[in-house]
Motif scaffolding. Structure first.
Motif, PDB file in Angstrom:
ATOM      1  N   THR A   1       4.022  13.599   3.064  1.00 11.76           N
ATOM      2  CA  THR A   1       5.013  12.535   3.143  1.00 11.76           C
ATOM      3  C   THR A   1       4.340  11.245   2.713  1.00 11.76           C
ATOM      4  OG1 THR A   1       6.159  13.636   4.962  1.00 11.76           O
ATOM      5  CG2 THR A   1       6.615  11.304   4.627  1.00 11.76           C
ATOM      6  N   TYR A   2       4.964  10.554   1.788  1.00 13.86           N
ATOM      7  CA  TYR A   2       4.397   9.332   1.238  1.00 13.86           C
ATOM      8  C   TYR A   2       5.128   8.119   1.821  1.00 13.86           C
ATOM      9  CZ  TYR A   2       1.548  11.857  -2.110  1.00 13.86           C
ATOM     10  OH  TYR A   2       0.598  12.665  -2.688  1.00 13.86           O
ATOM     11  N   TYR A   3       4.341   7.138   2.235  1.00 13.36           N
ATOM     12  CA  TYR A   3       4.863   5.927   2.842  1.00 13.36           C
ATOM     13  C   TYR A   3       4.386   4.710   2.071  1.00 13.36           C
ATOM     14  CZ  TYR A   3       5.330   8.991   6.939  1.00 13.36           C
ATOM     15  OH  TYR A   3       5.649  10.021   7.802  1.00 13.36           O
ATOM     16  N   CYS A   4       5.242   3.700   1.987  1.00 18.82           N
ATOM     17  CA  CYS A   4       4.773   2.415   1.501  1.00 18.82           C
ATOM     18  C   CYS A   4       4.718   1.448   2.681  1.00 18.82           C
ATOM     19  CB  CYS A   4       5.638   1.873   0.379  1.00 18.82           C
ATOM     20  SG  CYS A   4       7.329   1.448   0.822  1.00 18.82           S
TER      21      CYS A   4
ATOM     22  N   GLY B   1       0.826  -1.198   0.000  1.00 17.97           N
ATOM     23  CA  GLY B   1       0.000   0.000   0.000  1.00 17.97           C
ATOM     24  C   GLY B   1       0.859   1.245   0.000  1.00 17.97           C
ATOM     25  N   TRP B   2       0.351   2.284  -0.626  1.00 17.88           N
ATOM     26  CA  TRP B   2       0.958   3.615  -0.541  1.00 17.88           C
ATOM     27  C   TRP B   2       0.013   4.502   0.275  1.00 17.88           C
ATOM     28  CZ3 TRP B   2       5.706   5.274  -1.710  1.00 17.88           C
ATOM     29  CH2 TRP B   2       6.478   4.542  -2.617  1.00 17.88           C
ATOM     30  N   PHE B   3       0.597   5.226   1.192  1.00 15.31           N
ATOM     31  CA  PHE B   3      -0.161   6.116   2.054  1.00 15.31           C
ATOM     32  C   PHE B   3       0.513   7.476   2.073  1.00 15.31           C
ATOM     33  CE2 PHE B   3      -2.889   2.895   3.922  1.00 15.31           C
ATOM     34  CZ  PHE B   3      -2.177   1.733   3.624  1.00 15.31           C
TER      35      PHE B   3
ATOM     36  N   TRP C   1       6.303  -0.912   7.546  1.00 14.38           N
ATOM     37  CA  TRP C   1       6.242   0.428   6.967  1.00 14.38           C
ATOM     38  C   TRP C   1       7.627   0.957   6.648  1.00 14.38           C
ATOM     39  CZ3 TRP C   1       1.760   3.365   6.146  1.00 14.38           C
ATOM     40  CH2 TRP C   1       0.579   2.773   6.598  1.00 14.38           C
ATOM     41  N   GLY C   2       7.697   1.759   5.589  1.00 13.29           N
ATOM     42  CA  GLY C   2       8.912   2.483   5.299  1.00 13.29           C
ATOM     43  C   GLY C   2       8.960   3.789   6.082  1.00 13.29           C
ATOM     44  N   GLN C   3      10.018   4.541   5.884  1.00 16.19           N
ATOM     45  CA  GLN C   3      10.227   5.777   6.639  1.00 16.19           C
ATOM     46  C   GLN C   3       9.628   6.998   5.957  1.00 16.19           C
ATOM     47  OE1 GLN C   3      14.353   4.674   6.479  1.00 16.19           O
ATOM     48  NE2 GLN C   3      14.576   5.048   8.650  1.00 16.19           N
ATOM     49  N   GLY C   4       9.263   6.874   4.709  1.00 21.35           N
ATOM     50  CA  GLY C   4       8.587   7.957   4.019  1.00 21.35           C
ATOM     51  C   GLY C   4       9.498   8.771   3.122  1.00 21.35           C
TER      52      GLY C   4
END
Length: 125
Positions: free
Chosen positions: A93-96, A35-37, A115-118
Motif C-alpha cells: 500500500t502506497y501512501y503520500c 513523501g511517498w511511502f 497522510w493520505g489513506q493509501g
C-alpha cells in the motif's frame, strides 16, 4: 480541512508501469515537501521517495532508484510517482504525506504530519 488523496494503484505484471497521484485539498501544495511511502503486510512502513517544497530536491530509496520518478505539478495541486520496471517486491500500500517546508534530505516517516489513506499496488503475474 487538510486532505491528501492517493490514486492510480492497481494490479500490474512484473516489468509493468503505474503512475500514482497524490492530490491535496483544503490547502495548496506550494512549499510543502511531499513523501511517498509504502507498507507491505507484516512489514514496517518505508520511505520510497520525496520531493522538496520547491521541487529542486528529490530523494529515492535505493530499492527504487532508476525505476521510480517523483514530480510535482503545483498548478494541479498534485504530486506524481511514476513507477517503471515494477517488481513483485514493490507490492504494497502506497501512501503520500506532506510537511510544510520539508527539504527532502532524507525520507523520514516521522517527519510528516499529514497522510493520505493509501492506494494498493500489486505486482503479480
Amino acid at each position: 480541512q487538510l486532505q491528501l488523496v492517493e490514486s492510480g494503484g492497481g494490479l500490474v505484471q512484473p516489468g509493468g508501469s503505474l503512475r500514482l497521484s497524490c492530490t491535496a485539498s483544503g490547502f495548496t501544495l506550494d512549499n510543502w515537501g511531499i513523501g511517498w511511502f509504502r507498507q507491505a503486510p507484516g512489514k514496517e512502513r518505508e520511505g520510497v521517495s520525496c520531493i522538496s517544497g520547491s521541487g529542486s530536491s528529490t530523494n529515492y530509496a535505493d530499492s527504487v532508484k532508476g525505476r521510480f520518478t517523483i514530480s510535482r505539478d503545483n498548478a494541479k495541486n498534485t504530486i506524481y510517482l511514476e513507477m517503471n520496471s515494477l517488481k513483485v517486491e514493490d507490492t504494497a500500500t502506497y501512501y503520500c504525506a506532506a510537511d510544510w517546508g520539508y527539504e527532502c534530505t532524507v525520507i523520514a516517516v516521522g517527519a510528516f504530519g499529514a497522510w493520505g489513506q493509501g492506494t494498493q499496488v500489486t505486482v503479480s503475474s
